[in-house]
Design an enzyme around this catalytic site. Structure first.
Site, short mmCIF file in Angstrom:
data_model
loop_
_atom_site.label_atom_id
_atom_site.label_comp_id
_atom_site.label_asym_id
_atom_site.label_seq_id
_atom_site.Cartn_x
_atom_site.Cartn_y
_atom_site.Cartn_z
N ASN A 27 0.79 -1.22 0.00
CA ASN A 27 0.00 0.00 0.00
C ASN A 27 0.83 1.28 0.00
O ASN A 27 0.39 2.32 -0.50
CB ASN A 27 -0.93 -0.01 1.23
N SER A 79 -4.39 2.41 -8.33
CA SER A 79 -5.18 3.64 -8.39
C SER A 79 -5.99 3.61 -9.66
O SER A 79 -5.67 2.87 -10.60
CB SER A 79 -4.26 4.86 -8.42
N TYR A 110 3.45 9.54 -11.64
CA TYR A 110 2.56 8.79 -10.73
C TYR A 110 1.69 7.85 -11.54
O TYR A 110 1.54 6.67 -11.19
CB TYR A 110 1.71 9.77 -9.93
N ALA A 139 2.32 6.57 -14.43
CA ALA A 139 3.16 5.48 -14.94
C ALA A 139 3.39 4.42 -13.87
O ALA A 139 3.31 3.21 -14.14
CB ALA A 139 4.50 6.03 -15.43
N1 NAD Z 1 -5.45 9.25 -1.67
C1 NAD Z 1 -5.86 8.93 -2.87
O1 NAD Z 1 -6.61 9.66 -3.56
C2 NAD Z 1 -5.43 7.62 -3.49
C3 NAD Z 1 -6.21 7.07 -4.51
C4 NAD Z 1 -5.80 5.88 -5.10
C5 NAD Z 1 -4.67 5.23 -4.67
N2 NAD Z 1 -3.94 5.78 -3.66
C6 NAD Z 1 -2.75 5.03 -3.21
O2 NAD Z 1 -3.00 4.55 -1.89
C7 NAD Z 1 -1.76 4.32 -1.21
C8 NAD Z 1 -1.79 4.99 0.15
O3 NAD Z 1 -1.91 6.38 -0.07
P1 NAD Z 1 -2.70 7.36 0.94
O4 NAD Z 1 -3.61 8.19 0.12
O5 NAD Z 1 -3.23 6.58 2.08
O6 NAD Z 1 -1.47 8.27 1.38
P2 NAD Z 1 -0.98 8.78 2.81
O7 NAD Z 1 0.12 9.73 2.49
O8 NAD Z 1 -2.12 9.20 3.63
O9 NAD Z 1 -0.35 7.46 3.48
C9 NAD Z 1 0.76 6.84 2.90
C10 NAD Z 1 1.48 6.04 3.98
O10 NAD Z 1 2.59 5.39 3.37
C11 NAD Z 1 3.75 5.64 4.13
N3 NAD Z 1 4.95 5.62 3.27
C12 NAD Z 1 5.30 6.54 2.33
N4 NAD Z 1 6.48 6.22 1.77
C13 NAD Z 1 6.88 5.05 2.38
C14 NAD Z 1 8.01 4.22 2.24
N5 NAD Z 1 9.01 4.53 1.39
N6 NAD Z 1 8.09 3.11 3.01
C15 NAD Z 1 7.11 2.81 3.89
N7 NAD Z 1 6.01 3.57 4.07
C16 NAD Z 1 5.91 4.68 3.32
C17 NAD Z 1 3.52 7.01 4.77
O11 NAD Z 1 4.33 7.19 5.91
C18 NAD Z 1 2.04 6.91 5.11
O12 NAD Z 1 1.83 6.31 6.36
C19 NAD Z 1 -0.69 4.89 -2.15
O13 NAD Z 1 -0.10 3.83 -2.89
C20 NAD Z 1 -1.48 5.79 -3.10
O14 NAD Z 1 -0.85 5.95 -4.35
C21 NAD Z 1 -4.29 6.94 -3.03
C1 LIG Z 2 -4.19 13.98 -8.91
C2 LIG Z 2 -3.97 12.64 -8.28
C3 LIG Z 2 -4.66 12.49 -6.96
C4 LIG Z 2 -4.70 11.34 -6.34
C5 LIG Z 2 -4.11 10.14 -6.99
C6 LIG Z 2 -4.95 8.94 -6.71
O1 LIG Z 2 -4.31 7.78 -7.14
C7 LIG Z 2 -6.34 9.07 -7.28
C8 LIG Z 2 -6.63 8.93 -8.58
C9 LIG Z 2 -8.06 9.07 -8.92
C10 LIG Z 2 -8.63 9.11 -10.11
C11 LIG Z 2 -7.94 9.01 -11.38
C12 LIG Z 2 -8.74 9.06 -12.50
C13 LIG Z 2 -8.18 8.91 -13.84
C14 LIG Z 2 -9.04 9.04 -14.86
C15 LIG Z 2 -8.57 8.86 -16.28
O2 LIG Z 2 -9.00 7.61 -16.72
C16 LIG Z 2 -9.19 9.91 -17.20
O3 LIG Z 2 -10.60 9.69 -17.20
C17 LIG Z 2 -8.91 11.30 -16.65
C18 LIG Z 2 -9.46 12.31 -17.64
C19 LIG Z 2 -8.92 13.50 -17.68
C20 LIG Z 2 -7.73 13.81 -16.78
C21 LIG Z 2 -7.70 15.30 -16.52
C22 LIG Z 2 -6.46 15.60 -15.67
O4 LIG Z 2 -5.70 14.66 -15.38
O5 LIG Z 2 -6.26 16.75 -15.32
#
Ligand code: NAD
Ligand SMILES: CC/C=C\C[C@H](O)/C=C/C=C\C=C\C=C\[C@@H](O)[C@@H](O)C/C=C\CCC(=O)O
Length: 256
Positions: A91, A138, A151, A153
């Site tokens: 995660n 994500s 991100y 990628a």
């Molecule tokens: N928040 C969103 O919108 C969202 C959406 C989709 C996916 N994600 C993914 O969910 C996961 C968790 O993100 P979040 O939103 O809870 O973020 P967050 O920043 O709230 O929590 C991330 C946690 O990971 C820990 N962390 C960061 N780097 C680390 C490392 N090198 N080693 C060990 N721990 C580490 C941090 O200390 C923290 O506790 C991530 O992979 C993120 O990409 C987040």
């Molecule tokens: C900005 C990133 C914030 C949090 C990262 C986290 O992983 C959440 C991601 C959530 C949604 C991603 C949606 C992606 C959608 C694509 O399929 C496409 O529909 C997006 C369309 C336009 C993008 C416009 C833009 O990126 O500004």
């Protein structure tokens, strides 16, 4: 309960989605090793967990997923303390287009590194009892976010790695299922600090905000509930579960 007797490892467990995943796994009977580099947050969460579930249900290990040495030590300590590893939730992740190499190092390389080291404990080919690995990707692992291409990628890489490992496991007989979790926007620190991390793409923050306004924002508990489905449903292997505020559905990928 569904996870009685199971032993889980969660990376990035101290805050946000990882904290919610940890709580859900504990609520369903698992023992959990919390791996995170934020020791303050990790120890604070452990105090809460020990009060709620008693001593012995969880273990906090200071671990940076960029460090092979720290991961090896954390997995070994988990196996010695609880008796093995059945569930891994990769995660830990960041969003930072300025320090993009670090984003790759944590989000993709870290997932690969922890997976390979955990398989040494989990795979039936190396004396393990099998299990399940859920990688937090994500929605950006399915479709691009223009404001954070690196991100995007890394998350596309996590989805592809997960699906390939699911096939490798089935073919080779690891006895380990692999699934990707693809949430849309979730209310966490990562989302809250987003606009300061876009670097050269900061000009695209507005269009991303429009997407956030359109898609809505999930609670961490919504995401953790979906992890439980991927962990407990033994028919799920090689799946990418999309989680939106309006619901969830499994991604259908084109067959070539
Ligand atoms: N928040 C969103 O919108 C969202 C959406 C989709 C996916 N994600 C993914 O969910 C996961 C968790 O993100 P979040 O939103 O809870 O973020 P967050 O920043 O709230 O929590 C991330 C946690 O990971 C820990 N962390 C960061 N780097 C680390 C490392 N090198 N080693 C060990 N721990 C580490 C941090 O200390 C923290 O506790 C991530 O992979 C993120 O990409 C987040
Ligand atoms: C900005 C990133 C914030 C949090 C990262 C986290 O992983 C959440 C991601 C959530 C949604 C991603 C949606 C992606 C959608 C694509 O399929 C496409 O529909 C997006 C369309 C336009 C993008 C416009 C833009 O990126 O500004």
């Amino acid at each position: 309960m569904a996870l009685d007797g199971k032993i889980a490892v969660v990376t990035g467990a101290a805050l946000g989605i990882g904290k919610a995943i940890t709580e859900t796994l504990l609520q369903n009977g698992a023992k959990v090793a919390l791996l995170d580099l934020n020791e303050t947050a990790g120890k604070s969460l452990m105090e809460t967990i020990n009060k709620l579930y008693g001593q012995g249900r969880a273990l906090f290990l200071n671990c940076n997923v960029e460090s092979e040495e720290q991961i090896k030590a954390a997995l070994q300590k988990t196996a010695e303390t609880f008796g093995g590893v059945d569930i891994l939730c990769n995660n830990a992740g960041i969003l930072n287009e300025r320090t993009w190499e670090k984003t790759v190092s944590i989000n993709l390389v870290g997932v690969i590194r922890v997976t390979y080291l955990a398989l040494e404990h989990m795979s039936k080919l190396t004396g393990g009892r099998g299990g399940v690995i859920v990688n937090t990707a994500s929605m950006a692992g399915i479709g691009p976010l223009f404001s954070c291409p690196v991100y995007t990628a890394t998350k596309h890489g996590v989805v592809g790695f997960t699906r390939a490992m699911a096939g490798a496991s089935t073919t080779s007989g690891y006895g380990v299922r692999f699934n990707a979790l693809c949430p849309s926007f979730v209310q966490t620190n990562l989302l809250s600090t987003l606009t300061s991390e876009l670097g050269q793409f900061a000009n695209l923050a507005e269009s991303t905000q429009q997407l956030i306004d359109k898609m809505g924002i999930l609670n961490v508990s919504d995401v953790a509930e979906s992890v439980l489905e991927l962990v407990t449903d033994e028919t799920k292997n090689g799946e990418a579960l999309l989680v939106f505020p309006k619901g969830k559905n499994y991604m259908t990928f084109p067959s070539l």
